[in-house]
Motif scaffolding. Structure first.
Motif, mmCIF file in Angstrom:
data_model
loop_
_atom_site.group_PDB
_atom_site.id
_atom_site.type_symbol
_atom_site.label_atom_id
_atom_site.label_comp_id
_atom_site.label_asym_id
_atom_site.label_seq_id
_atom_site.Cartn_x
_atom_site.Cartn_y
_atom_site.Cartn_z
ATOM 1 N N GLY A 96 0.781 -1.334 0.059
ATOM 2 C CA GLY A 96 -0.130 0.002 -0.159
ATOM 3 C C GLY A 96 0.712 1.421 0.285
ATOM 4 N N ASN A 99 -2.706 5.073 7.677
ATOM 5 C CA ASN A 99 -4.026 4.629 7.132
ATOM 6 C C ASN A 99 -4.531 3.701 8.162
ATOM 7 O OD1 ASN A 99 -5.678 3.053 5.650
ATOM 8 N ND2 ASN A 99 -5.443 4.414 3.758
ATOM 9 N N LYS A 114 -6.993 1.408 8.589
ATOM 10 C CA LYS A 114 -7.354 0.266 8.099
ATOM 11 C C LYS A 114 -6.372 -0.460 7.331
ATOM 12 C CE LYS A 114 -10.819 -1.504 7.573
ATOM 13 N NZ LYS A 114 -11.234 -2.489 8.705
ATOM 14 N N MET A 115 -5.370 0.079 6.809
ATOM 15 C CA MET A 115 -4.418 -0.672 6.086
ATOM 16 C C MET A 115 -3.365 -1.253 7.111
ATOM 17 S SD MET A 115 -3.633 1.525 2.502
ATOM 18 C CE MET A 115 -1.998 1.184 2.392
ATOM 19 N N GLN A 135 -5.148 -4.223 8.574
ATOM 20 C CA GLN A 135 -4.646 -5.229 7.499
ATOM 21 C C GLN A 135 -3.268 -6.067 7.512
ATOM 22 O OE1 GLN A 135 -4.323 -3.880 3.486
ATOM 23 N NE2 GLN A 135 -5.754 -5.605 2.845
ATOM 24 N N ASP A 190 -14.557 -3.541 0.698
ATOM 25 C CA ASP A 190 -14.929 -3.028 1.836
ATOM 26 C C ASP A 190 -14.111 -3.742 3.046
ATOM 27 O OD1 ASP A 190 -16.596 -1.266 0.391
ATOM 28 O OD2 ASP A 190 -18.376 -2.324 0.863
ATOM 29 N N PHE A 246 -11.268 -4.829 3.078
ATOM 30 C CA PHE A 246 -9.969 -5.035 2.872
ATOM 31 C C PHE A 246 -9.241 -6.518 2.772
ATOM 32 C CE2 PHE A 246 -10.110 -0.774 4.059
ATOM 33 C CZ PHE A 246 -9.160 0.131 3.688
ATOM 34 N N GLN A 275 -4.747 -7.469 -0.376
ATOM 35 C CA GLN A 275 -3.406 -6.785 -0.285
ATOM 36 C C GLN A 275 -2.717 -6.549 -1.299
ATOM 37 O OE1 GLN A 275 -0.690 -7.498 3.223
ATOM 38 N NE2 GLN A 275 -0.499 -5.389 3.690
ATOM 39 N N THR A 303 -3.117 -11.727 3.903
ATOM 40 C CA THR A 303 -4.399 -11.120 4.774
ATOM 41 C C THR A 303 -4.358 -12.064 5.928
ATOM 42 O OG1 THR A 303 -5.887 -12.638 3.632
ATOM 43 C CG2 THR A 303 -5.220 -10.590 2.868
#
Lengths: 334, 160
Positions: free
Chosen positions: A49, A219, A221-222, A225, B95, B97, B100, B139
């Motif tokens: 990302g 970020n 949410k990233m 993740q 939505d 995530f 990746q 993930t």
């Protein structure tokens, strides 16, 4: 013979980036004729990302919406120099370089806007929506689109900036050998609960609770993740994965995905993630590198949990049923 | 070697290609027809990244010979969006995530689509079972499982 339960704890400090011969990253920012901003980097997005984060950093610094920024990481031959995307350094090093480049571009942008509005550049501010306005008098404004057109076709200015971030080489002190290999550390702590079958040596991870201290989450949410995926990968390193199960012998080493088995969606432990944000002193907007360290603390935590469960210390990874059974045998032989 | 003619339907459009005997469907789709949504991960049927749907069944396109697909109805992730509107599964993956690096994503979505086509309201165990042939390295799977469950909920709400 029984299923025995154990709990293990581990904490880590993890440096952001490395320092061998100095650790630089450079960035260039320029506007297009229509007031979008290009960021040119040699830093590579591996899927983690980086493009998104660099766009956020550039947009925040210049004062435009994130979708007005385009990140070009196309070519390490022609782009500004970067040491690379590794050692969890991307956000920290490239982010600082982008901030510096974007500040310089913003200054030129404000100067051109000042000429168009016939005011001082220091009296101007961005509204974050694509306009520049006079502080305290927002009705006197000009769009960044028009500023870029003016710069290109009327004023002969290049709305651009150069960015450079360098962690200088740190030499060890001659007397003590002490040095400063990193300026910025992320931290993490994991508590793992396992069940160990002392007849088969099999380990089942029941729960993994992780706390990560990663500076500012640019970020969220990233970040989440990355941490959820990393926690899973840490368990995988602890219990399953190796290319050389009898190292240094190559015997029984997996040569493809038929033999190198990774856990699938059926092998998940209940996982909890807590993020602590303590902004770093020298990171972009306080960020640190959460990239690699997220897969580290689970490994010693699982090893400690196995010890808690069956009383044997396994100091070679992965902690396979064979290693546990051999250790139990040695333990029984006393 | 003589080439073999193959005709099939890909995401609703007729396709005709000459392929060398022994060409995999994955190779034909990516390099002949230009649908690069199925990914070549292991080329030996263990990672699931090349998954496509053939006549309603989930198939590994790296282990399927193109010449065996004459007359087949083949569906890939590239054909899921309609008129620029993402399929509910694609929307749910975004939505949640649930992607990746993205390399496993098309295969995961194909596996999930076959599941939801047959089992509109799956349990978590159903989802785990359906995704068990697909490897993800980024993930940790949980976001993917959550995305598939969310897509199922969205579908059942639309149907109600």
């Amino acid at each position: 013979m029984a299923i025995r339960r154990g709990r293990g704890v581990a904490a880590i400090n993890y440096p952001t980036g490395m320092n061998l011969g100095g650790d630089p990253t450079q960035a260039l920012v320029h506007s297009t004729p229509t007031g979008n901003f290009m960021v040119t980097l040699s830093s590579v997005d591996l899927g983690q990302g980086m493009k998104q984060i660099m766009a956020q950093i550039c947009a925040e610094t210049i004062g435009v919406p994130t979708d007005r920024v385009v990140i070009d990481t196309a070519d390490t031959d022609t782009g500004p120099h970067c040491m690379g995307t590794f050692a969890s350094r991307g956000t920290h090093r490239a982010g600082n370089a982008v901030i510096q480049a974007a500040k310089e571009a913003r200054q030129v942008m404000l100067e051109v806007a000042a000429e168009e509005l016939e005011v001082n550049a220091s009296d101007l501010e961005t509204d974050g929506q694509g306009n520049i306005q006079v502080k305290g008098a927002p009705q006197k404004s000009i769009s960044i689109f028009d500023v870029a057109l003016s710069a290109h076709f009327k004023r002969g200015r290049s709305i651009s900036g150069r960015g450079m971030f360098l962690i200088p080489r740190s030499y060890p002190e001659k007397e003590t050998g002490a040095m400063k290999p990193s300026t910025c550390y992320a931290h993490a702590c994991t508590v793992a609960e396992v069940e160990v079958d002392d007849e088969t040596g099999e380990v089942t991870v029941l729960t993994v609770k992780n706390v990560f201290e990663i500076g500012r989450a640019l970020n969220p949410k990233m970040v989440e993740q990355q941490l959820v995926g990393g926690s899973w990968m840490g368990i995988s390193h602890a219990l399953y994965e190796t290319t050389e199960p009898y190292y240094p012998s190559r015997d029984h080493g997996g040569t493809d995905f038929n033999q190198y088995l990774m856990p699938g969606p059926g092998d998940l432990a209940e996982t909890e993630i807590i993020v602590l944000e303590r902004p770093s002193a020298d990171g972009p907007f306080g960020a640190k590198g959460p990239g690699e360290m997220c897969a580290n603390p689970q490994i010693p935590a699982v090893a400690n949990a196995v010890f808690d469960a069956v009383g044997v210390r396994i100091d070679t990874l992965p902690i396979t049923p064979e290693r546990i059974l051999r250790a139990l045998k040695t333990q029984a032989a006393g | 070697m003589a080439k073999v003619p193959v005709q099939f339907t890909l995401n609703g459009s007729e396709k005709a290609e000459f392929v060398e005997s022994g060409t995999t469907l994955l190779h034909a789709l990516r390099d002949k027809i230009g649908d690069t949504s199925p990914k070549g991960g292991c080329h030996q049927g263990t990672c699931g990244a090349c998954s496509v749907i053939i006549d309603g069944e989930l198939r590994l396109s790296c282990l399927t010979l193109a010449e065996t697909c004459g007359g087949a109805d083949i569906r890939t992730t590239a054909g899921l969006a309609e008129g620029g509107v993402l399929h509910p599964l694609q929307r749910a993956f975004l939505d949640a995530f649930a992607t990746q690096c993205g390399f496993c994503t098309p295969g995961m979505i194909m596996a999930a689509k076959v599941l939801l086509d047959r089992t509109p309201n799956p349990s978590r165990e159903d989802v785990v079972e359906a995704l068990s042939g697909n490897i993800c390295r980024c993930t940790g799977y949980e976001p993917i499982i959550q995305a598939v469950l969310a897509a199922a909920r969205a579908n059942s709400q639309n149907a109600a």
